[in-house]
Enzyme design. Structure first.
Site, short mmCIF file in Angstrom:
data_model
loop_
_atom_site.label_atom_id
_atom_site.label_comp_id
_atom_site.label_asym_id
_atom_site.label_seq_id
_atom_site.Cartn_x
_atom_site.Cartn_y
_atom_site.Cartn_z
N CYS A 382 0.85 -1.26 -0.08
CA CYS A 382 -0.18 -0.03 0.11
C CYS A 382 0.75 1.14 0.07
O CYS A 382 1.31 1.54 -0.93
CB CYS A 382 -1.09 -0.12 1.23
SG CYS A 382 -2.34 1.15 0.73
N HIS A 512 -3.62 -4.71 0.48
CA HIS A 512 -2.89 -5.40 1.86
C HIS A 512 -2.92 -6.84 1.60
O HIS A 512 -3.91 -7.48 2.13
CB HIS A 512 -3.81 -4.72 3.07
CG HIS A 512 -3.72 -3.48 3.13
ND1 HIS A 512 -2.57 -2.92 3.88
CD2 HIS A 512 -4.12 -2.30 2.90
CE1 HIS A 512 -2.44 -1.76 4.00
NE2 HIS A 512 -3.64 -1.31 3.29
N GLU A 514 -1.51 -9.02 3.29
CA GLU A 514 -1.43 -9.53 4.61
C GLU A 514 -2.78 -9.94 5.21
O GLU A 514 -3.15 -10.86 5.94
CB GLU A 514 -0.74 -8.51 5.75
CG GLU A 514 -1.53 -7.47 6.30
CD GLU A 514 -1.36 -6.26 5.15
OE1 GLU A 514 -0.89 -6.47 4.15
OE2 GLU A 514 -1.49 -4.94 5.71
N1 GLN Z 1 -1.85 6.94 2.73
C1 GLN Z 1 -1.67 6.10 1.69
C2 GLN Z 1 -3.14 6.16 1.00
O1 GLN Z 1 -4.27 6.61 1.43
C3 GLN Z 1 -1.46 4.61 1.70
C4 GLN Z 1 -2.76 4.00 2.65
C5 GLN Z 1 -2.13 2.72 3.42
O2 GLN Z 1 -1.23 2.18 3.31
N2 GLN Z 1 -2.98 1.88 3.88
O3 GLN Z 1 -3.28 5.86 -0.28
#
Ligand code: GLN
Length: 564
Positions: A382, A512, A514
């Site tokens: 992410c 994600h 995970e």
């Molecule tokens: N801050 C980034 C976004 O909003 C990544 C978000 C995250 O890692 N969950 O896109």
């Protein structure tokens, strides 16, 4: 009190029932007024776990999903905030026909309704066998008292044999006394009984096995026969808890209380038990390989903030027989390449996890650069994916001020930005996060395709607001970055990688990974990372069956061949 392992206990109990071939539907009840866990600080509450349908929940739901190997949805998670909002909205619509709206019957009624709805949510709209309700907090809290009252009412309405109340209590063992004391536990039970709830089963959480004397006392003061009092002491791993409960006969007691003996599928139970126990055994067995994974994260001090990443690593460690030392690193003051080299010294792999906000960002970008230039297996998740794009733009394409508009709204090269148009495409208004499961189309002949076993489409869970600005896609690709996972219909980049000619294992996910890793089916991008790290240390590993499945070499890589 929180942190006792109530979630692990509850999900292990649910697993015992599931193993017997019964359908179980867990429900977590939170006392707080937040509508969901999306705005909670991971420092205080641990990670935010995202469900398939996009609901942001407490990390306990992750425990349920992993232990039950079952996907949950918004029916499985309720908060006081949700219940009150529903009731107040209904009140404004005139839904109570002039009556005064009260905690009893309206609020408790809404809670009972949710439980009954969940009970009817089995496959093909049938009833599930057991609804498994976990009430957050402690008996006596203001926040959860209406849940406890609702459960009391429900048990009364449904009648004997429909409900089994399980209390989890804590046995203190003050160091100065050197013995276990049951008084606090007794008082807790009293509180519960004052609320009209007679527990059927009591689990005593403790550091050491709870003594017979203490169990007898608890039994005697709470009207619970001693065979229904269970010692839930610290064990070498959480995975042995289901079997420990079974050995203590807890499963049979519950079946008797709920009259479920005739629904048990003994063969299914044997199979489930063997599979699970072999996992628990492999977890405890000595490991052949040893690697260190460096994880630069903002919440390095509180590991619960990354619970699912820890678990995903553990799943791979068991699968590949590796001892994995996860090293959590604080990048807040890693402003130079020298400091980064010091920080990552001795790491065989690097994971840059998700996150929000500016702190530690430059340090993370340095970590990506270090992993890329030193050919250290890398997984960006992410925010980590976005950092990899920024690093590539800055250091490979020479766009020195490249950034994300999350951190620099004036950057001349906003390679990562918030794209309101695309948010509209997905039916979400700008400023809101893209949440929940989405299809990811995988490009054939890439590392991603290799890892996902040739699948053309995979489903993964997202939680982000920013993404690769499509204006830069071509330039990034010409510079050598491959976007090997995309939204099936729109230019939303979801997986990136570097060709094997450049790097042995460099991959990132806008989602994600995970969140979908399970003990018996670890997530492929984590598997690839661990396998690549082992293979770097022990080249012979690549020729083992696990190595052949998970380590992509130049010879198994059509990408490298077709591109050269
Ligand atoms: N801050 C980034 C976004 O909003 C990544 C978000 C995250 O890692 N969950 O896109």
């Amino acid at each position: 009190m929180s942190g006792l392992g109530k979630g692990i206990f509850a999900s292990s109990l649910a697993k015992l029932m599931q193993d017997k071939g019964l359908t179980v539907a867990p429900m977590k009840m939170e006392g707080y007024l937040n509508i969901d866990s999306g705005t909670l600080n991971p420092y205080r509450h641990g990670e935010v776990f995202v469900l398939e349908d996009g609901l942001e929940t407490d990390m306990d739901l992750g425990t349920y999903e992993r232990i039950l190997n079952q996907n949950l949805n918004r029916k499985n998670f309720i908060t006081a905030g949700q219940i009150y909002t529903e009731i107040l909205e209904r009140e404004r619509r005139g839904g109570y026909l002039g009556r005064d709206v009260q905690m009893i019957p309206h609020v408790t009624g809404a809670v009972k309704m949710k439980i009954r709805e969940l009970a009817m949510s089995g496959p093909k709209g049938q009833q599930v066998d057991v609804v498994f309700v976990e009430v957050g907090g402690t008996a006596g809290d203001y926040e959860n008292s209406f849940y406890i009252e609702a459960l009391r009412e429900l048990a009364f309405e449904e009648g004997d044999g429909s409900t089994c109340f399980v209390a989890l209590t804590y046995i203190i063992e003050p160091a100065i006394l050197g013995e276990q004391k049951s008084k606090a536990a007794q008082l807790g039970m009293k509180r519960l009984m004052e609320a009209g709830i007679q527990p059927h089963i009591i689990a005593c959480r403790a550091k050491n096995p709870v003594t017979t004397k203490v169990m007898q006392k608890i039994s005697m003061f709470s009207n619970v026969p001693s065979k229904r009092v269970f010692s839930l002491h610290d064990r070498e791993s959480i995975y042995v808890i289901p079997d420990a409960m079974r050995s203590a006969g807890l499963d049979r007691e519950i079946l008797s209380i709920l009259g479920l003996h005739d629904r048990v599928d003994a063969r299914a139970e044997d199979i489930a038990r063997t599979t699970w126990n072999s996992f628990a055994r492999r977890l405890a067995a000595p490991r052949d390989h040893h690697i260190v994974i460096g994880i630069p994260g903002k919440y390095a001090a509180l590991r619960d903030a990354y619970a699912s990443i820890e678990k995903a690593i553990e799943h791979c460690a068991v699968e590949l027989g590796a001892q994995i030392d996860a090293r959590w690193l604080d990048t807040s003051d890693v402003a130079s390449p020298e400091k980064t080299a010091q920080l990552l010294e001795g790491c065989d792999a690097v994971i840059v996890p998700g996150g929000f906000g500016t702190r530690g960002i430059e340090g993370k970008i340095h970590c990506v650069e270090y992993a890329r230039t030193h050919r250290i297996p890398f997984l960006g998740i992410c925010l980590g994916f976005q950092m990899a794009v920024i690093e590539h733009a800055r250091n490979v394409l020479g766009l020195k001020t490249a950034n994300s508009t999350e951190f620099d709204t004036k950057s001349a090269y906003p390679v990562i930005s918030e794209l309101p148009d695309q948010k509209r495409i997905e039916g979400i208004m700008g400023g809101t996060m893209r949440l929940g499961s989405q299809d990811v189309a995988i490009t054939p002949s890439t590392l991603a395709s290799f890892l996902f076993g040739g699948a053309k489409v995979v489903r993964e869970r997202f939680r982000h607001r920013y993404e690769v600005d499509p204006v830069f896609i071509d330039r990034l690709e010409v510079g050598g970055m491959i976007f090997s996972g995309r939204h099936p219909n729109h230019p939303i980049m979801q997986v990136l990688e570097l060709p094997i000619s450049v790097h042995p294992y460099f991959i990132g996910a806008q989602f994600h990974p995970e969140l979908v890793s399970r003990p018996l089916s670890p997530q492929p991008m984590f598997m690839g990372l661990v396998a690549a790290a082992i293979a770097q240390r022990e080249p012979a590993f690549a020729q083992t069956p696990a190595g052949l499945r998970w380590v992509r070499s130049a010879s198994t890589s059509p990408t490298a061949a077709s591109r050269s």
